[in-house]
Design a protein around this motif. Sequence first.
Motif, PDB file in Angstrom:
ATOM      1  N   ALA A  91       0.834  -1.208   0.000  1.00  0.00           N
ATOM      2  CA  ALA A  91       0.000   0.000   0.000  1.00  0.00           C
ATOM      3  C   ALA A  91       0.867   1.256   0.000  1.00  0.00           C
ATOM      4  CB  ALA A  91      -0.924   0.002   1.210  1.00  0.00           C
ATOM      5  N   ILE A  92       1.948   1.224   0.756  1.00  0.00           N
ATOM      6  CA  ILE A  92       2.861   2.376   0.790  1.00  0.00           C
ATOM      7  C   ILE A  92       3.529   2.545  -0.563  1.00  0.00           C
ATOM      8  CG2 ILE A  92       4.987   3.255   1.826  1.00  0.00           C
ATOM      9  CD1 ILE A  92       4.059   1.907   4.445  1.00  0.00           C
ATOM     10  N   MET A  93       3.920   1.420  -1.184  1.00  0.00           N
ATOM     11  CA  MET A  93       4.540   1.492  -2.506  1.00  0.00           C
ATOM     12  C   MET A  93       3.590   2.102  -3.524  1.00  0.00           C
ATOM     13  SD  MET A  93       6.531  -2.084  -2.976  1.00  0.00           S
ATOM     14  CE  MET A  93       7.000  -2.978  -1.516  1.00  0.00           C
ATOM     15  N   VAL A  94       2.339   1.698  -3.479  1.00  0.00           N
ATOM     16  CA  VAL A  94       1.343   2.240  -4.406  1.00  0.00           C
ATOM     17  C   VAL A  94       1.165   3.737  -4.160  1.00  0.00           C
ATOM     18  CG1 VAL A  94      -1.110   2.191  -5.041  1.00  0.00           C
ATOM     19  CG2 VAL A  94       0.151   0.056  -4.759  1.00  0.00           C
ATOM     20  N   PHE A  95       1.101   4.141  -2.895  1.00  0.00           N
ATOM     21  CA  PHE A  95       0.953   5.553  -2.542  1.00  0.00           C
ATOM     22  C   PHE A  95       2.120   6.374  -3.081  1.00  0.00           C
ATOM     23  CE2 PHE A  95       1.975   8.991   0.472  1.00  0.00           C
ATOM     24  CZ  PHE A  95       0.860   9.792   0.273  1.00  0.00           C
ATOM     25  N   PHE A  96       3.352   5.913  -2.815  1.00  0.00           N
ATOM     26  CA  PHE A  96       4.534   6.633  -3.290  1.00  0.00           C
ATOM     27  C   PHE A  96       4.540   6.702  -4.818  1.00  0.00           C
ATOM     28  CE2 PHE A  96       6.023   6.595   0.942  1.00  0.00           C
ATOM     29  CZ  PHE A  96       7.159   7.374   1.042  1.00  0.00           C
ATOM     30  N   THR A  97       4.197   5.597  -5.480  1.00  0.00           N
ATOM     31  CA  THR A  97       4.185   5.562  -6.938  1.00  0.00           C
ATOM     32  C   THR A  97       3.193   6.579  -7.498  1.00  0.00           C
ATOM     33  OG1 THR A  97       4.792   3.220  -6.921  1.00  0.00           O
ATOM     34  CG2 THR A  97       3.855   4.082  -8.958  1.00  0.00           C
ATOM     35  N   ILE A  98       2.007   6.629  -6.925  1.00  0.00           N
ATOM     36  CA  ILE A  98       0.991   7.593  -7.379  1.00  0.00           C
ATOM     37  C   ILE A  98       1.469   9.018  -7.162  1.00  0.00           C
ATOM     38  CG2 ILE A  98      -1.322   8.511  -6.888  1.00  0.00           C
ATOM     39  CD1 ILE A  98      -2.158   5.549  -6.359  1.00  0.00           C
ATOM     40  N   GLU A  99       2.022   9.284  -6.001  1.00  0.00           N
ATOM     41  CA  GLU A  99       2.464  10.653  -5.703  1.00  0.00           C
ATOM     42  C   GLU A  99       3.660  11.065  -6.555  1.00  0.00           C
ATOM     43  OE1 GLU A  99       0.821  12.925  -4.070  1.00  0.00           O
ATOM     44  OE2 GLU A  99      -0.707  11.467  -3.562  1.00  0.00           O
ATOM     45  N   TYR A 100       4.563  10.147  -6.840  1.00  0.00           N
ATOM     46  CA  TYR A 100       5.680  10.461  -7.733  1.00  0.00           C
ATOM     47  C   TYR A 100       5.170  10.737  -9.146  1.00  0.00           C
ATOM     48  CZ  TYR A 100       9.133   9.071  -4.196  1.00  0.00           C
ATOM     49  OH  TYR A 100       9.911   8.978  -3.067  1.00  0.00           O
ATOM     50  N   PHE A 101       4.163   9.984  -9.574  1.00  0.00           N
ATOM     51  CA  PHE A 101       3.568  10.243 -10.885  1.00  0.00           C
ATOM     52  C   PHE A 101       2.897  11.621 -10.902  1.00  0.00           C
ATOM     53  CE2 PHE A 101       0.120  10.042 -14.008  1.00  0.00           C
ATOM     54  CZ  PHE A 101       0.862   9.747 -15.142  1.00  0.00           C
ATOM     55  N   GLN A 102       2.231  11.957  -9.814  1.00  0.00           N
ATOM     56  CA  GLN A 102       1.616  13.285  -9.714  1.00  0.00           C
ATOM     57  C   GLN A 102       2.692  14.377  -9.742  1.00  0.00           C
ATOM     58  OE1 GLN A 102      -1.259  13.334 -10.566  1.00  0.00           O
ATOM     59  NE2 GLN A 102      -2.744  13.181  -8.911  1.00  0.00           N
ATOM     60  N   GLY A 103       3.858  14.065  -9.191  1.00  0.00           N
ATOM     61  CA  GLY A 103       4.976  15.001  -9.262  1.00  0.00           C
ATOM     62  C   GLY A 103       5.396  15.252 -10.703  1.00  0.00           C
ATOM     63  N   ILE A 104       5.403  14.191 -11.515  1.00  0.00           N
ATOM     64  CA  ILE A 104       5.696  14.351 -12.945  1.00  0.00           C
ATOM     65  C   ILE A 104       4.656  15.268 -13.574  1.00  0.00           C
ATOM     66  CG2 ILE A 104       5.760  13.188 -15.189  1.00  0.00           C
ATOM     67  CD1 ILE A 104       6.797  10.691 -13.729  1.00  0.00           C
ATOM     68  N   ARG A 105       3.398  14.965 -13.319  1.00  0.00           N
ATOM     69  CA  ARG A 105       2.318  15.798 -13.870  1.00  0.00           C
ATOM     70  C   ARG A 105       2.448  17.247 -13.418  1.00  0.00           C
ATOM     71  NH1 ARG A 105      -3.077  14.520 -12.350  1.00  0.00           N
ATOM     72  NH2 ARG A 105      -3.651  15.828 -14.093  1.00  0.00           N
ATOM     73  N   GLY A 106       2.781  17.425 -12.132  1.00  0.00           N
ATOM     74  CA  GLY A 106       2.922  18.782 -11.599  1.00  0.00           C
ATOM     75  C   GLY A 106       4.022  19.566 -12.291  1.00  0.00           C
ATOM     76  N   THR A 107       5.180  18.934 -12.498  1.00  0.00           N
ATOM     77  CA  THR A 107       6.281  19.654 -13.157  1.00  0.00           C
ATOM     78  C   THR A 107       5.942  19.975 -14.605  1.00  0.00           C
ATOM     79  OG1 THR A 107       7.413  17.552 -13.672  1.00  0.00           O
ATOM     80  CG2 THR A 107       8.093  18.718 -11.664  1.00  0.00           C
ATOM     81  N   ILE A 108       5.299  19.046 -15.277  1.00  0.00           N
ATOM     82  CA  ILE A 108       4.929  19.291 -16.678  1.00  0.00           C
ATOM     83  C   ILE A 108       3.926  20.438 -16.772  1.00  0.00           C
ATOM     84  CG2 ILE A 108       3.681  18.309 -18.657  1.00  0.00           C
ATOM     85  CD1 ILE A 108       5.073  15.613 -17.931  1.00  0.00           C
ATOM     86  N   HIS A 109       2.896  20.400 -15.937  1.00  0.00           N
ATOM     87  CA  HIS A 109       1.885  21.457 -15.976  1.00  0.00           C
ATOM     88  C   HIS A 109       2.447  22.791 -15.513  1.00  0.00           C
ATOM     89  CE1 HIS A 109      -1.712  19.375 -17.323  1.00  0.00           C
ATOM     90  NE2 HIS A 109      -1.273  18.315 -16.643  1.00  0.00           N
ATOM     91  N   TYR A 110       3.353  22.773 -14.549  1.00  0.00           N
ATOM     92  CA  TYR A 110       3.975  24.012 -14.089  1.00  0.00           C
ATOM     93  C   TYR A 110       4.676  24.708 -15.255  1.00  0.00           C
ATOM     94  CZ  TYR A 110       7.178  27.250 -11.903  1.00  0.00           C
ATOM     95  OH  TYR A 110       7.877  28.388 -11.584  1.00  0.00           O
ATOM     96  N   HIS A 111       5.496  23.943 -15.986  1.00  0.00           N
ATOM     97  CA  HIS A 111       6.229  24.536 -17.105  1.00  0.00           C
ATOM     98  C   HIS A 111       5.299  24.935 -18.247  1.00  0.00           C
ATOM     99  CE1 HIS A 111      10.307  24.207 -15.654  1.00  0.00           C
ATOM    100  NE2 HIS A 111       9.963  23.047 -15.108  1.00  0.00           N
ATOM    101  N   LYS A 112       4.250  24.170 -18.447  1.00  0.00           N
ATOM    102  CA  LYS A 112       3.264  24.508 -19.484  1.00  0.00           C
ATOM    103  C   LYS A 112       2.579  25.833 -19.126  1.00  0.00           C
ATOM    104  CE  LYS A 112      -1.017  22.742 -21.490  1.00  0.00           C
ATOM    105  NZ  LYS A 112      -2.013  21.663 -21.394  1.00  0.00           N
ATOM    106  N   ASN A 113       2.158  25.960 -17.866  1.00  0.00           N
ATOM    107  CA  ASN A 113       1.502  27.191 -17.423  1.00  0.00           C
ATOM    108  C   ASN A 113       2.460  28.376 -17.468  1.00  0.00           C
ATOM    109  OD1 ASN A 113      -0.800  25.703 -16.969  1.00  0.00           O
ATOM    110  ND2 ASN A 113      -0.489  25.529 -14.766  1.00  0.00           N
ATOM    111  N   LEU A 114       3.720  28.152 -17.123  1.00  0.00           N
ATOM    112  CA  LEU A 114       4.731  29.201 -17.165  1.00  0.00           C
ATOM    113  C   LEU A 114       4.920  29.691 -18.599  1.00  0.00           C
ATOM    114  CD1 LEU A 114       6.719  30.676 -15.265  1.00  0.00           C
ATOM    115  CD2 LEU A 114       8.410  28.943 -15.874  1.00  0.00           C
ATOM    116  N   LYS A 115       4.966  28.748 -19.532  1.00  0.00           N
ATOM    117  CA  LYS A 115       5.118  29.105 -20.950  1.00  0.00           C
ATOM    118  C   LYS A 115       3.904  29.900 -21.438  1.00  0.00           C
ATOM    119  CE  LYS A 115       6.077  27.042 -25.443  1.00  0.00           C
ATOM    120  NZ  LYS A 115       6.322  25.795 -26.179  1.00  0.00           N
ATOM    121  N   LEU A 116       2.703  29.471 -21.034  1.00  0.00           N
ATOM    122  CA  LEU A 116       1.491  30.197 -21.437  1.00  0.00           C
ATOM    123  C   LEU A 116       1.479  31.611 -20.864  1.00  0.00           C
ATOM    124  CD1 LEU A 116      -1.243  27.423 -21.112  1.00  0.00           C
ATOM    125  CD2 LEU A 116      -0.330  28.430 -23.224  1.00  0.00           C
ATOM    126  N   GLU A 117       1.943  31.776 -19.627  1.00  0.00           N
ATOM    127  CA  GLU A 117       2.010  33.105 -19.025  1.00  0.00           C
ATOM    128  C   GLU A 117       2.972  34.001 -19.795  1.00  0.00           C
ATOM    129  OE1 GLU A 117       2.902  32.977 -14.851  1.00  0.00           O
ATOM    130  OE2 GLU A 117       1.230  31.633 -14.433  1.00  0.00           O
TER     131      GLU A 117
END
Length: 125
Positions: A91-117
């Motif tokens: 369960a902890i492994m699944v939690f960490f995996t999901i959150e690390y994936f969300q970290g990928i999404r967060g960095t991608i969207h951050y840079h996308k939003n920065l570029k749009l700004e």
Amino acid sequence: MGTERALMHIKKAYILAIASGIIGILLTILSVLGIWNLGLDLYELLEVIIIFGLAFGISKKSRVCAIILFFYYIINKIIILFSNGSLVGLAIMVFFTIEYFQGIRGTIHYHKNLKLERINNENLS
């Protein structure tokens, strides 16, 4: 995903990476001192250094570091699962995996939003 939510996912990912590194240090010390026989040696500290480095990169909003950490974590856990065959902590492994994936999404969207700004600011000028 908005910038605030992206930053939240980035923050969660690097905090979990730091927690993972701290856990790695503690388990390595306990194993090396013979307190808890986990079969770890001082070379495990190299892994901890890698994790802390990737956490630093994620805190600086690096997409590459987020992706490397995600795949590094998955590969590492697959190796552990096949080597000892135990599903303890799944369960902890699944939690960490999901959150690390969300970290990928967060960095991608951050840079996308920065570029749009930047584009919007150039169009206003």
